[in-house]
Design a protein around this motif. Structure first.
Motif, mmCIF file in Angstrom:
data_model
loop_
_atom_site.group_PDB
_atom_site.id
_atom_site.type_symbol
_atom_site.label_atom_id
_atom_site.label_comp_id
_atom_site.label_asym_id
_atom_site.label_seq_id
_atom_site.Cartn_x
_atom_site.Cartn_y
_atom_site.Cartn_z
ATOM 1 N N MET A 160 0.861 -1.176 0.000
ATOM 2 C CA MET A 160 0.000 0.000 0.000
ATOM 3 C C MET A 160 0.900 1.229 0.000
ATOM 4 O O MET A 160 1.815 1.332 0.818
ATOM 5 C CB MET A 160 -0.890 0.000 1.241
ATOM 6 N N ALA A 161 0.627 2.124 -0.882
ATOM 7 C CA ALA A 161 1.421 3.347 -0.980
ATOM 8 C C ALA A 161 1.168 4.248 0.226
ATOM 9 O O ALA A 161 0.106 4.212 0.842
ATOM 10 C CB ALA A 161 1.064 4.083 -2.265
ATOM 11 N N ALA A 162 2.150 5.048 0.561
ATOM 12 C CA ALA A 162 2.013 6.004 1.656
ATOM 13 C C ALA A 162 1.007 7.087 1.284
ATOM 14 O O ALA A 162 0.876 7.453 0.114
ATOM 15 C CB ALA A 162 3.364 6.641 1.964
ATOM 16 N N THR A 163 0.277 7.571 2.290
ATOM 17 C CA THR A 163 -0.631 8.700 2.126
ATOM 18 C C THR A 163 -0.290 9.719 3.204
ATOM 19 O O THR A 163 0.588 9.484 4.038
ATOM 20 C CB THR A 163 -2.105 8.262 2.273
ATOM 21 N N ASP A 164 -0.988 10.837 3.228
ATOM 22 C CA ASP A 164 -0.723 11.865 4.229
ATOM 23 C C ASP A 164 -0.918 11.363 5.656
ATOM 24 O O ASP A 164 -0.267 11.838 6.574
ATOM 25 C CB ASP A 164 -1.622 13.082 4.003
ATOM 26 N N ASP A 165 -1.838 10.391 5.860
ATOM 27 C CA ASP A 165 -2.114 9.932 7.224
ATOM 28 C C ASP A 165 -1.770 8.465 7.473
ATOM 29 O O ASP A 165 -2.165 7.893 8.482
ATOM 30 C CB ASP A 165 -3.581 10.190 7.580
ATOM 31 N N HIS A 166 -1.005 7.845 6.549
ATOM 32 C CA HIS A 166 -0.648 6.433 6.735
ATOM 33 C C HIS A 166 0.667 6.143 6.017
ATOM 34 O O HIS A 166 0.827 6.495 4.856
ATOM 35 C CB HIS A 166 -1.757 5.540 6.167
ATOM 36 N N PRO A 167 1.626 5.470 6.702
ATOM 37 C CA PRO A 167 2.896 5.174 6.040
ATOM 38 C C PRO A 167 2.764 4.064 4.997
ATOM 39 O O PRO A 167 1.769 3.335 4.970
ATOM 40 C CB PRO A 167 3.788 4.714 7.199
ATOM 41 N N ARG A 168 3.768 3.945 4.154
ATOM 42 C CA ARG A 168 3.829 2.839 3.193
ATOM 43 C C ARG A 168 3.777 1.527 3.973
ATOM 44 O O ARG A 168 4.371 1.404 5.039
ATOM 45 C CB ARG A 168 5.133 2.940 2.404
ATOM 46 N N MET A 169 3.060 0.532 3.445
ATOM 47 C CA MET A 169 2.834 -0.697 4.185
ATOM 48 C C MET A 169 2.764 -1.881 3.233
ATOM 49 O O MET A 169 2.256 -1.773 2.131
ATOM 50 C CB MET A 169 1.519 -0.568 4.947
ATOM 51 N N ALA A 170 3.282 -3.018 3.690
ATOM 52 C CA ALA A 170 3.143 -4.283 2.963
ATOM 53 C C ALA A 170 2.495 -5.286 3.897
ATOM 54 O O ALA A 170 2.833 -5.349 5.083
ATOM 55 C CB ALA A 170 4.504 -4.791 2.513
ATOM 56 N N ILE A 171 1.541 -6.057 3.388
ATOM 57 C CA ILE A 171 0.913 -7.126 4.156
ATOM 58 C C ILE A 171 1.497 -8.436 3.649
ATOM 59 O O ILE A 171 1.338 -8.779 2.483
ATOM 60 C CB ILE A 171 -0.617 -7.100 4.013
ATOM 61 N N ILE A 172 2.199 -9.148 4.537
ATOM 62 C CA ILE A 172 2.893 -10.373 4.169
ATOM 63 C C ILE A 172 2.102 -11.560 4.700
ATOM 64 O O ILE A 172 1.911 -11.696 5.909
ATOM 65 C CB ILE A 172 4.323 -10.364 4.748
ATOM 66 N N ASP A 173 1.631 -12.407 3.792
ATOM 67 C CA ASP A 173 0.846 -13.586 4.155
ATOM 68 C C ASP A 173 1.791 -14.630 4.733
ATOM 69 O O ASP A 173 2.708 -15.096 4.061
ATOM 70 C CB ASP A 173 0.136 -14.117 2.918
ATOM 71 N N LEU A 174 1.572 -15.017 5.999
ATOM 72 C CA LEU A 174 2.405 -16.015 6.660
ATOM 73 C C LEU A 174 1.805 -17.410 6.576
ATOM 74 O O LEU A 174 2.384 -18.369 7.076
ATOM 75 C CB LEU A 174 2.615 -15.635 8.131
ATOM 76 N N GLY A 175 0.620 -17.528 5.981
ATOM 77 C CA GLY A 175 -0.061 -18.815 5.873
ATOM 78 C C GLY A 175 -0.921 -19.076 7.092
ATOM 79 O O GLY A 175 -0.730 -18.491 8.150
ATOM 80 N N GLY A 176 -1.894 -19.947 6.938
ATOM 81 C CA GLY A 176 -2.765 -20.315 8.046
ATOM 82 C C GLY A 176 -3.609 -19.176 8.573
ATOM 83 O O GLY A 176 -4.047 -19.199 9.721
ATOM 84 N N ALA B 168 -2.514 -16.148 9.089
ATOM 85 C CA ALA B 168 -1.666 -15.169 9.780
ATOM 86 C C ALA B 168 -1.009 -14.228 8.775
ATOM 87 O O ALA B 168 -0.701 -14.621 7.652
ATOM 88 C CB ALA B 168 -0.596 -15.880 10.601
ATOM 89 N N ALA B 169 -0.798 -13.000 9.184
ATOM 90 C CA ALA B 169 -0.154 -12.016 8.318
ATOM 91 C C ALA B 169 0.741 -11.113 9.151
ATOM 92 O O ALA B 169 0.513 -10.916 10.342
ATOM 93 C CB ALA B 169 -1.195 -11.171 7.588
ATOM 94 N N LEU B 170 1.755 -10.571 8.512
ATOM 95 C CA LEU B 170 2.644 -9.594 9.127
ATOM 96 C C LEU B 170 2.484 -8.306 8.344
ATOM 97 O O LEU B 170 2.628 -8.295 7.119
ATOM 98 C CB LEU B 170 4.093 -10.081 9.059
ATOM 99 N N ASN B 171 2.150 -7.229 9.026
ATOM 100 C CA ASN B 171 2.022 -5.921 8.389
ATOM 101 C C ASN B 171 3.317 -5.156 8.650
ATOM 102 O O ASN B 171 3.625 -4.842 9.796
ATOM 103 C CB ASN B 171 0.848 -5.137 8.962
ATOM 104 N N ALA B 172 4.050 -4.874 7.591
ATOM 105 C CA ALA B 172 5.319 -4.160 7.715
ATOM 106 C C ALA B 172 5.134 -2.725 7.227
ATOM 107 O O ALA B 172 4.679 -2.503 6.104
ATOM 108 C CB ALA B 172 6.395 -4.863 6.900
ATOM 109 N N PHE B 173 5.480 -1.764 8.084
ATOM 110 C CA PHE B 173 5.342 -0.347 7.778
ATOM 111 C C PHE B 173 6.715 0.259 7.532
ATOM 112 O O PHE B 173 7.674 -0.082 8.210
ATOM 113 C CB PHE B 173 4.700 0.416 8.948
ATOM 114 N N GLU B 174 6.794 1.174 6.594
ATOM 115 C CA GLU B 174 8.019 1.913 6.358
ATOM 116 C C GLU B 174 7.909 3.260 7.073
ATOM 117 O O GLU B 174 7.054 4.076 6.737
ATOM 118 C CB GLU B 174 8.220 2.131 4.856
ATOM 119 N N VAL B 175 8.745 3.449 8.067
ATOM 120 C CA VAL B 175 8.758 4.712 8.805
ATOM 121 C C VAL B 175 10.202 5.172 8.973
ATOM 122 O O VAL B 175 11.127 4.361 8.946
ATOM 123 C CB VAL B 175 8.078 4.591 10.198
ATOM 124 N N ALA B 176 10.368 6.444 9.164
ATOM 125 C CA ALA B 176 11.704 6.987 9.385
ATOM 126 C C ALA B 176 12.252 6.481 10.718
ATOM 127 O O ALA B 176 11.525 6.388 11.708
ATOM 128 C CB ALA B 176 11.650 8.513 9.396
#
Length: 105
Positions: free
Chosen positions: A1-17, A19-27
């Motif tokens: 997901m691209a960054a917006t004014d109120d939310h950082p760039r984010m990737a949702i990583i499917d861990l299977g079963g 479960a997911a890991l949401n990784a955010f890009e922040v300074a």
């Protein structure tokens, strides 16, 4: 997901079963806490738990409100319904449920 004014760039990583890991890009300078110190918040923002349906999420929210929890509204984030709240120590937690293509699940 691209960054917006109120939310950082984010990737949702499917861990299977389901479960997911949401990784955010922040300074680096915006990360709270001392990363190497035990008990510091560091780079982990919050933990999330999954439930089986939006209906279960609705019931959980009602129960938490009745118990006086510090809680937000259920919101659609990507392919999930999410409910954020704080535990008694102030840690933010998230309970989510898969949202179907029409957003009703």
């Amino acid at each position: 997901m691209a960054a917006t004014d109120d939310h950082p760039r984010m990737a949702i990583i499917d861990l299977g079963g389901g479960a997911a890991l949401n990784a955010f890009e922040v300074a680096e300078e915006s990360i709270v806490g001392e990363r190497r110190a035990m008990g510091g918040r560091g780079p982990i923002d919050h933990f999330g738990l999954a439930v089986d349906s939006r209906a279960t999420l609705d019931v959980l929210r009602e129960r938490m409100v009745a118990a006086g929890a510090e809680i937000g509204e259920i919101q659609r984030l990507g392919g999930e319904w999410s409910l954020f709240f704080r535990d008694p120590d102030g840690m933010e937690l998230d309970v989510c449920a898969h949202a179907g293509p029409d957003g009703t699940d």
